[in-house]
Design a protein around this motif. Structure first.
Motif, PDB file in Angstrom:
ATOM      1  N   GLY A 155      14.550 -67.279 129.503  1.00 37.78           N
ATOM      2  CA  GLY A 155      13.505 -67.870 129.870  1.00 37.78           C
ATOM      3  C   GLY A 155      13.017 -67.409 131.451  1.00 37.78           C
ATOM      4  O   GLY A 155      11.942 -67.454 131.335  1.00 37.78           O
ATOM      5  N   GLY A 156      14.362 -66.923 131.889  1.00 35.99           N
ATOM      6  CA  GLY A 156      14.090 -66.985 133.069  1.00 35.99           C
ATOM      7  C   GLY A 156      12.997 -67.832 134.284  1.00 35.99           C
ATOM      8  O   GLY A 156      13.087 -68.829 134.140  1.00 35.99           O
ATOM      9  N   ILE A 157      12.365 -67.246 135.202  1.00 33.97           N
ATOM     10  CA  ILE A 157      11.741 -67.551 136.160  1.00 33.97           C
ATOM     11  C   ILE A 157      11.084 -69.278 135.366  1.00 33.97           C
ATOM     12  O   ILE A 157      10.408 -69.749 135.461  1.00 33.97           O
ATOM     13  CB  ILE A 157      11.191 -66.926 136.825  1.00 33.97           C
ATOM     14  N   HIS A 158      10.163 -68.738 134.247  1.00 33.22           N
ATOM     15  CA  HIS A 158       8.951 -69.331 133.550  1.00 33.22           C
ATOM     16  C   HIS A 158      10.140 -70.923 132.810  1.00 33.22           C
ATOM     17  O   HIS A 158       9.175 -71.909 132.412  1.00 33.22           O
ATOM     18  CB  HIS A 158       8.309 -68.451 132.637  1.00 33.22           C
ATOM     19  N   ALA A 159      10.743 -71.101 132.310  1.00 33.23           N
ATOM     20  CA  ALA A 159      11.574 -71.617 132.122  1.00 33.23           C
ATOM     21  C   ALA A 159      11.963 -72.720 133.174  1.00 33.23           C
ATOM     22  O   ALA A 159      13.258 -73.608 132.631  1.00 33.23           O
ATOM     23  CB  ALA A 159      12.669 -71.151 131.384  1.00 33.23           C
ATOM     24  N   MET A 160      12.011 -72.182 134.748  1.00 30.38           N
ATOM     25  CA  MET A 160      12.029 -73.710 135.498  1.00 30.38           C
ATOM     26  C   MET A 160      11.873 -74.178 135.091  1.00 30.38           C
ATOM     27  O   MET A 160      10.439 -75.278 134.264  1.00 30.38           O
ATOM     28  CB  MET A 160      11.732 -72.784 136.319  1.00 30.38           C
ATOM     29  N   ALA A 161      12.289 -75.674 135.249  1.00 28.74           N
ATOM     30  CA  ALA A 161      11.653 -77.214 135.434  1.00 28.74           C
ATOM     31  C   ALA A 161      10.358 -77.448 136.022  1.00 28.74           C
ATOM     32  O   ALA A 161       9.864 -77.440 136.441  1.00 28.74           O
ATOM     33  CB  ALA A 161      12.936 -77.960 136.242  1.00 28.74           C
ATOM     34  N   GLY A 162      10.215 -77.987 135.573  1.00 30.94           N
ATOM     35  CA  GLY A 162       8.148 -78.260 135.367  1.00 30.94           C
ATOM     36  C   GLY A 162       7.614 -77.570 134.777  1.00 30.94           C
ATOM     37  O   GLY A 162       6.660 -77.686 135.017  1.00 30.94           O
ATOM     38  N   ASN A 163       7.847 -76.144 134.731  1.00 30.25           N
ATOM     39  CA  ASN A 163       7.119 -75.418 133.690  1.00 30.25           C
ATOM     40  C   ASN A 163       6.804 -75.771 132.700  1.00 30.25           C
ATOM     41  O   ASN A 163       6.818 -76.728 131.529  1.00 30.25           O
ATOM     42  CB  ASN A 163       7.518 -74.126 133.655  1.00 30.25           C
ATOM     43  N   PRO A 164       5.339 -75.995 132.514  1.00 34.65           N
ATOM     44  CA  PRO A 164       4.557 -76.510 130.979  1.00 34.65           C
ATOM     45  C   PRO A 164       4.898 -76.079 130.298  1.00 34.65           C
ATOM     46  O   PRO A 164       4.199 -76.776 128.979  1.00 34.65           O
ATOM     47  CB  PRO A 164       3.312 -77.168 131.450  1.00 34.65           C
ATOM     48  N   THR A 165       4.338 -74.672 130.316  1.00 38.29           N
ATOM     49  CA  THR A 165       4.628 -73.323 129.057  1.00 38.29           C
ATOM     50  C   THR A 165       5.939 -73.419 127.452  1.00 38.29           C
ATOM     51  O   THR A 165       5.753 -73.218 127.110  1.00 38.29           O
ATOM     52  CB  THR A 165       4.963 -72.099 129.941  1.00 38.29           C
ATOM     53  N   GLY A 166       6.422 -74.454 128.201  1.00 33.59           N
ATOM     54  CA  GLY A 166       8.043 -74.833 127.337  1.00 33.59           C
ATOM     55  C   GLY A 166       8.697 -73.504 126.757  1.00 33.59           C
ATOM     56  O   GLY A 166       9.043 -72.849 125.869  1.00 33.59           O
ATOM     57  N   ALA A 167       8.939 -72.688 128.392  1.00 33.33           N
ATOM     58  CA  ALA A 167       8.871 -70.851 127.864  1.00 33.33           C
ATOM     59  C   ALA A 167      11.123 -71.138 127.564  1.00 33.33           C
ATOM     60  O   ALA A 167      11.500 -71.687 127.975  1.00 33.33           O
ATOM     61  CB  ALA A 167       9.119 -70.239 129.163  1.00 33.33           C
ATOM     62  N   MET A 168      10.695 -70.201 126.456  1.00 27.16           N
ATOM     63  CA  MET A 168      12.256 -69.946 125.743  1.00 27.16           C
ATOM     64  C   MET A 168      12.429 -68.400 126.146  1.00 27.16           C
ATOM     65  O   MET A 168      11.267 -67.843 125.766  1.00 27.16           O
ATOM     66  CB  MET A 168      12.861 -70.395 125.060  1.00 27.16           C
ATOM     67  N   GLY A 169      14.127 -68.147 125.913  1.00 22.51           N
ATOM     68  CA  GLY A 169      14.459 -66.296 125.728  1.00 22.51           C
ATOM     69  C   GLY A 169      14.104 -66.349 124.546  1.00 22.51           C
ATOM     70  O   GLY A 169      13.563 -66.910 123.064  1.00 22.51           O
ATOM     71  N   VAL A 170      14.153 -64.961 123.914  1.00 24.78           N
ATOM     72  CA  VAL A 170      13.716 -64.467 122.262  1.00 24.78           C
ATOM     73  C   VAL A 170      14.967 -65.109 121.909  1.00 24.78           C
ATOM     74  O   VAL A 170      14.743 -65.710 120.249  1.00 24.78           O
ATOM     75  CB  VAL A 170      14.226 -63.078 122.744  1.00 24.78           C
ATOM     76  N   PRO A 171      16.469 -65.415 122.133  1.00 22.31           N
ATOM     77  CA  PRO A 171      17.748 -66.079 121.261  1.00 22.31           C
ATOM     78  C   PRO A 171      17.021 -67.379 121.235  1.00 22.31           C
ATOM     79  O   PRO A 171      17.558 -67.986 120.188  1.00 22.31           O
ATOM     80  CB  PRO A 171      18.682 -65.834 122.310  1.00 22.31           C
ATOM     81  N   ASP A 172      16.640 -67.856 122.222  1.00 29.10           N
ATOM     82  CA  ASP A 172      16.078 -69.513 121.859  1.00 29.10           C
ATOM     83  C   ASP A 172      15.086 -69.838 120.969  1.00 29.10           C
ATOM     84  O   ASP A 172      15.196 -70.612 120.178  1.00 29.10           O
ATOM     85  CB  ASP A 172      16.385 -70.201 122.861  1.00 29.10           C
ATOM     86  N   TYR A 173      14.335 -68.423 120.504  1.00 28.99           N
ATOM     87  CA  TYR A 173      13.307 -68.977 119.650  1.00 28.99           C
ATOM     88  C   TYR A 173      13.217 -67.956 118.014  1.00 28.99           C
ATOM     89  O   TYR A 173      13.645 -69.233 117.194  1.00 28.99           O
ATOM     90  CB  TYR A 173      12.058 -67.867 119.905  1.00 28.99           C
ATOM     91  N   LEU A 174      14.569 -67.254 118.086  1.00 28.45           N
ATOM     92  CA  LEU A 174      14.699 -66.565 116.960  1.00 28.45           C
ATOM     93  C   LEU A 174      15.713 -67.589 116.600  1.00 28.45           C
ATOM     94  O   LEU A 174      16.597 -67.634 114.896  1.00 28.45           O
ATOM     95  CB  LEU A 174      14.974 -64.499 116.706  1.00 28.45           C
ATOM     96  N   GLY A 175      17.056 -67.646 117.596  1.00 32.86           N
ATOM     97  CA  GLY A 175      18.482 -68.249 116.780  1.00 32.86           C
ATOM     98  C   GLY A 175      19.673 -66.855 117.684  1.00 32.86           C
ATOM     99  O   GLY A 175      18.413 -66.351 117.892  1.00 32.86           O
ATOM    100  N   TRP A 176      20.477 -67.953 118.319  1.00 30.19           N
ATOM    101  CA  TRP A 176      21.425 -66.998 118.822  1.00 30.19           C
ATOM    102  C   TRP A 176      22.549 -66.642 117.670  1.00 30.19           C
ATOM    103  O   TRP A 176      22.774 -65.155 118.204  1.00 30.19           O
ATOM    104  CB  TRP A 176      22.506 -67.943 119.405  1.00 30.19           C
ATOM    105  N   ASP A 177      22.597 -66.556 116.169  1.00 28.91           N
ATOM    106  CA  ASP A 177      22.202 -66.192 115.808  1.00 28.91           C
ATOM    107  C   ASP A 177      22.186 -65.473 114.505  1.00 28.91           C
ATOM    108  O   ASP A 177      22.596 -64.388 113.715  1.00 28.91           O
ATOM    109  CB  ASP A 177      23.517 -67.420 114.564  1.00 28.91           C
ATOM    110  N   TRP A 178      21.184 -65.723 114.898  1.00 30.20           N
ATOM    111  CA  TRP A 178      19.868 -63.999 114.263  1.00 30.20           C
ATOM    112  C   TRP A 178      20.458 -62.589 113.755  1.00 30.20           C
ATOM    113  O   TRP A 178      21.279 -62.625 114.886  1.00 30.20           O
ATOM    114  CB  TRP A 178      18.110 -64.435 115.232  1.00 30.20           C
TER     115      TRP A 178
END
Ligand code: SF4
Ligand code: SF4
Length: 337
Positions: A155-178
């Protein structure tokens, strides 16, 4: 046998099937700054030119679909139809392919209209295809998925608190066990930006793996290649001797340990002080910059505020003062002899 050596009536030999081309689809439509693409142009061990031109033994033939390489082509126009490769993959006409994701993945469901980010357009609707939709379409068909940079990884910089995009990394999106259809887990090469050779070396290993010429990449709990991220910054830092002797920089410009200026190196997994940045030169604390933990899940919020002595993670000050003083005195005796 050449044509000149053939006798009349000889049947022409059937051409040997060439090795299948491994396509690399580089999706830089996430929330990011293209830092990983820029970093890759600086890689030397190996260089991207060596990978693309097949200059390494045993490397499969690859076709790289990367905006930085296909610089004449916009997503929908230019010297060829760049985005058509994505549509081919979506239709199941491209196999094998490795999907590289750069930039974090926003949550497109958290609003009533508009979109946060996309890549090319859907020929059927003329509407942008969002980054998350590309992941939905292509991840199930990809041989492997590589998330490059801390934005795509965690997620990095875009996942900081207050960012409205709900940004996340690929493992959070697809699943860590994907796992891909070929059983390969997501591989993450973090960094903000990524260290150039860490990225090119991982791409190389993954291509060998896809071609069946290398074992699976050994990944740690954060899906990073273990051989690159198993040691801490502190373990590889040129200044660690000063830390050991309880000698700390009070201001920038000092050669001493930077922990009191905010260095997180003791708890951060990163090989940059050992490897340097380009051709072995550079490497954050080695050249005077505090480690801000840019390779770690939770970066940056978990490690802020920067520029302050990190809370926790250090040897307790009284213990360090005693052991550091003892080490310094013993070294001075040894040096003096
Ligand atoms: S500068 Fe950072 S990484 Fe280097 S010795 Fe000090 S705390 Fe460790
Ligand atoms: S040393 Fe720290 S700041 Fe530098 S690249 Fe590694 S994790 Fe990032």
């Amino acid at each position: 046998m050449t044509r000149a050596e053939q006798e009349p009536g000889d049947r022409p030999q059937a051409p040997v099937d060439p090795e299948p081309v491994v396509h690399v689809l580089w999706l830089n439509g996430g929330l990011g700054c293209d830092g990983e693409s820029v970093a890759l142009t600086a890689a030397t061990q190996p260089s991207i030119e060596e990978i693309v031109l097949g200059g390494l033994p045993g490397l499969p033939r690859i076709a790289m679909h990367w905006p930085f390489l296909d610089f004449e082509c916009g997503p929908d126009s230019g010297a060829d139809s760049f985005i058509e490769w994505w549509h081919k993959a979506d239709r199941g006409e491209l196999d094998p392919f490795v999907l590289v994701v750069e930039g974090s993945v926003p949550d497109e469901t958290n609003k009533t209209e508009g979109y946060w980010c996309g890549f090319g357009t859907d020929p059927g609707t003329g509407q942008p295809v969002t980054t998350s939709e590309w992941l939905d379409r292509l991840a199930p068909k990809a041989t492997a998925v590589l998330a490059v940079g801390t934005c795509a990884g965690y997620g990095g910089i875009h996942a900081m608190a207050g960012n409205p995009t709900g940004a996340m990394g690929v493992p959070d999106y697809l699943g860590w066990d994907w796992k891909s259809k070929d059983g390969i887990p997501i591989v993450v090469v973090p960094g903000c930006p990524v260290q150039p050779d860490n990225l090119s070396e991982t791409i190389l290993h993954l291509l060998y793996q896809v071609a069946g010429r290398a074992p699976a990449i050994d990944l740690d709990e954060a899906l990073r290649p273990r051989w690159l991220f198993e040691t801490t910054v502190h373990e590889g830092c040129d200044r660690a001797g000063y830390y050991e002797q309880d000698e700390f920089a009070e201001r920038h410009g000092s050669p001493k340990c930077l922990v009191k200026l905010g260095c997180w190196g003791q708890v951060v997994k990163c090989n940059v002080p050992k490897r340097g940045w380009i051709n072995g030169i550079g490497g954050c604390p080695n050249v005077g910059g505090i480690c801000i933990a840019c390779t770690m899940p939770g970066f940056p919020d978990k490690f802020m505020p920067f520029m302050e002595h990190p809370a926790g993670g250090n040897t307790p000050a009284p213990v360090r003062a005693v052991s550091g003083t003892a080490i310094r005195v013993l070294r001075e005796i040894r040096v003096a002899r």
